[in-house]
Design an enzyme around this catalytic site. Structure first.
Site, PDB file in Angstrom:
ATOM      1  CG  ASP A  69      69.702   6.679  34.678  1.00  0.00           C
ATOM      2  OD1 ASP A  69      70.188   5.924  35.533  1.00  0.00           O
ATOM      3  OD2 ASP A  69      69.982   6.592  33.472  1.00  0.00           O
ATOM      4  CG  ASN A 138      69.563   5.064  21.893  1.00  0.00           C
ATOM      5  OD1 ASN A 138      70.403   5.054  22.777  1.00  0.00           O
ATOM      6  ND2 ASN A 138      68.279   5.330  22.114  1.00  0.00           N
ATOM      7  CG  HIS A 140      70.665   5.857  26.118  1.00  0.00           C
ATOM      8  ND1 HIS A 140      69.503   5.119  25.991  1.00  0.00           N
ATOM      9  CD2 HIS A 140      71.457   5.123  26.958  1.00  0.00           C
ATOM     10  CE1 HIS A 140      69.596   4.023  26.718  1.00  0.00           C
ATOM     11  NE2 HIS A 140      70.780   3.993  27.306  1.00  0.00           N
ATOM     12  CD  GLU A 145      66.471   6.989  25.146  1.00  0.00           C
ATOM     13  OE1 GLU A 145      67.553   6.712  24.571  1.00  0.00           O
ATOM     14  OE2 GLU A 145      65.703   6.105  25.575  1.00  0.00           O
TER      15      GLU A 145
END
Ligand code: F6R
Length: 250
Positions: A69, A138, A140, A145
């Protein structure tokens, strides 16, 4: 096949497991395609890979690499861009061919076509042999996400407030953290032939617990790894001790 978990006493020995897997792969296949990650977690792994290269244990001359990313709006020379991170932590210290290192272009004029081109580059390059992952609090993986589709591919995404908050530590202020990123999709990641996820510290225990033992759900993107046949999750003891099934056997 079940996800293999490996627990080591500390961050350094856990990172050594990951570095060793990359070294073994590159020795067996000098033209391997490596999937790479950024963030705090893999810093020690890259240090160990640089050390192995300097010791003459491994040669990166013919590998190619694809990063997961990149922030939208940060150019390669921005100190918080993932391209910059990779140069500093790894690429500048080994003999990888710069032309064979790929990080999504965060300042491309046309984001959609740069994403499609990234997918095509991975495919035309023969696919990823070994993908390194970290995990967000979380759940990810890359910047997928919660709510990301399991069949998602490389695309632009909005970062959640929680991720912006967590990543603010790398910037001078929260306001400077980009709100968007380009990320490989979950499906892109699952197409790697092998995946190794590293998680360090107690802050990651809950996310890893759900990855290993929770249901496969868009709400926890890392749970998609349960659908892959060759995944290793490497933890330090602090992280494992916060996961009931693993803590019992420590
Ligand atoms: C990095 C990436 C992210 C991180 C994750 C954990 O390329 O894709 O998913 O792996 O946010 O970050 P750290 O390691 O900083 O806790």
């Amino acid at each position: 096949m079940e996800i293999v978990t490996v627990v080591r006493p500390d961050a350094e020995s856990a990172s050594q497991v990951v570095a060793d897997r990359f070294i073994t792969l590159v020795k067996a296949n000098p033209r391997a395609t490596l999937g790479l990650a950024t963030g705090g977690t893999p810093v020690e792994t890259y240090r160990l890979l640089v050390e192995a290269y300097q010791a003459g244990t491994v040669n990166f001359e013919d590998v190619q690499t694809f990063n997961l990313d990149e922030y939208i709006g940060l150019a390669a020379d921005h100190p918080q861009s993932f391209r910059y991170f990779m140069q500093q932590q790894f690429f500048d210290h080994v003999n990888v061919d710069p032309k064979r290192t790929h990080v999504p272009n965060g300042v491309a004029d046309n984001v959609d076509s740069t994403c499609a081109e990234y997918e095509a580059l991975i495919r035309d390059g023969g696919g990823i042999d070994l993908q390194l992952l970290g995990i967000g609090h979380n759940g990810h993986i890359a910047f997928n996400e919660p709510g990301s589709l399991l069949e998602s591919r490389t695309r632009m995404v909005s970062l959640t407030d929680e991720t912006i908050e967590n990543n603010a530590r790398f910037f001078d202020s929260r306001e400077e953290v980009p709100r968007h990123a380009i990320t490989m999709g979950i499906q892109t990641i699952l197409e790697a032939r092998e995946i190794i996820l590293l998680a360090l510290g107690e802050a990651k225990s809950e996310a890893v617990d759900k990855l290993l033992y929770g249901p496969v759900t868009d709400a926890h993107p890392a749970s998609a790894l349960q659908n892959h046949k060759r995944v290793t999750v490497v933890l330090d003891a602090v992280c494992a001790s916060g996961i009931k099934q693993l803590a019992d056997s420590l």
